[in-house]
Design a protein around this motif. Structure first.
Motif, PDB file in Angstrom:
ATOM      1  N   CYS A  21       0.851  -1.193   0.000  1.00 24.86           N
ATOM      2  CA  CYS A  21       0.000   0.000   0.000  1.00 24.86           C
ATOM      3  C   CYS A  21       0.890   1.247   0.000  1.00 24.86           C
ATOM      4  O   CYS A  21       1.801   1.370   0.811  1.00 24.86           O
ATOM      5  N   GLY A  23       0.003   4.061   0.861  1.00 23.54           N
ATOM      6  CA  GLY A  23      -0.373   4.919   1.979  1.00 23.54           C
ATOM      7  C   GLY A  23       0.266   4.485   3.285  1.00 23.54           C
ATOM      8  O   GLY A  23       0.746   5.310   4.065  1.00 23.54           O
ATOM      9  N   CYS A  24       0.294   3.152   3.537  1.00 24.09           N
ATOM     10  CA  CYS A  24       0.735   2.674   4.851  1.00 24.09           C
ATOM     11  C   CYS A  24       1.720   1.512   4.778  1.00 24.09           C
ATOM     12  O   CYS A  24       2.123   0.979   5.824  1.00 24.09           O
ATOM     13  N   CYS A  36      -4.516   0.252   0.239  1.00 29.42           N
ATOM     14  CA  CYS A  36      -5.354  -0.751   0.901  1.00 29.42           C
ATOM     15  C   CYS A  36      -6.729  -0.164   1.207  1.00 29.42           C
ATOM     16  O   CYS A  36      -6.942   1.053   1.130  1.00 29.42           O
ATOM     17  N   CYS A  39      -6.757   2.528   4.020  1.00 33.22           N
ATOM     18  CA  CYS A  39      -6.306   3.852   3.564  1.00 33.22           C
ATOM     19  C   CYS A  39      -7.338   4.497   2.640  1.00 33.22           C
ATOM     20  O   CYS A  39      -7.592   5.700   2.719  1.00 33.22           O
TER      21      CYS A  39
HETATM   22 ZN   LIG Z   1      -2.818   1.371   3.495  1.00 37.98          ZN
END
Ligand SMILES: [Zn+2]
Length: 233
Positions: A21, A23-24, A36, A39
């Protein structure tokens, strides 16, 4: 049967080349693309419309003549949006631009915002920077949005003339004078009397947009709209 094999191959691929992901950094599951589900649900959409005044408009008050400004997401020093844009700009993840552009473009289309735009123009990189990065991180974002709102994508007429960074320590006036010469519109006729949407990745002080808008205003009768992937609140 085929899809079963395809799923198995996908799973093997996931094990061999784990997709993470943006984002994370969590492992992505089958069916998840770029970010994901967690996120995706936490992505801080501004939900600014093109009908009412918003804080992005206020950044440009008294500075440049634009019809409307807006932004898709909130950018904070920590968080998903910063991470996603970092991957987009510095980790060769050009496709994130299309991901964000398709999402934002869909919202614009659904709400009938910007249905009168003729040309979508990305904020350009200097040619040396473009060569180094290999792509303009705003290009796919701009192309996707152009497709959704039924406008033409246009690059190459607005160019950056010097490979310099934003002058953060200068006053707004000095910065404006400095940035003004940084961008030039090479063909004015094509944008004459047109509705143009100028796009960037992150709006912070608005200095880059201001400089680009000033260059674009060399086209007579141009109606300018600006938007970005994210805005620093
Ligand atoms: Zn994520």
């Amino acid at each position: 049967m085929y899809s079963k094999i395809s799923n198995i191959l996908n799973d093997i691929n996931t094990v061999l080349v784990p997709r993470l992901c943006f984002g994370c950094n969590a492992l992505l599951y089958r069916g998840e693309e770029h970010i994901c589900t967690v996120c995706r649900n936490q992505l801080p959409l501004t939900e600014y419309t093109f009908n009412a005044l918003n804080p992005v408009d206020r950044i440009f008050f008294g500075r440049i003549n634009i019809i409307k400004a807006s932004s898709f997401l909130f950018f904070t020093e920590k968080g998903i949006v910063k991470s996603i844009i970092h991957y987009l700009k510095y980790k060769n993840q050009e496709q994130i631009g299309a991901f964000l552009g398709n999402w934002y473009g869909h919202i614009l289309k659904e709400n009938n915002f910007l249905n009168n735009i003729d040309y979508v123009v990305p904020v350009p990189l200097h040619r040396k920077k473009l060569k180094k990065r290999g792509y303009n991180q705003v290009s796919l974002f701009a192309k996707s949005i152009a497709e959704h709102i039924g406008a033409h994508y246009l690059e190459g007429v607005l160019i950056k003339t010097a490979n310099t960074k934003t002058q953060t320590k200068k006053s707004r006036i000095l910065r404006w004078q400095h940035k003004q010469a940084l961008y030039v519109l090479t063909e004015q006729e094509i944008l004459k009397n047109k509705n143009v949407l100028l796009l960037d990745d992150v709006i912070t002080t608005g200095a880059t947009m201001e400089a680009c808008a000033t260059a674009l205003s060399a086209a007579k009768g141009i109606n300018l709209y600006v938007a970005s992937m994210a805005i620093v609140p």
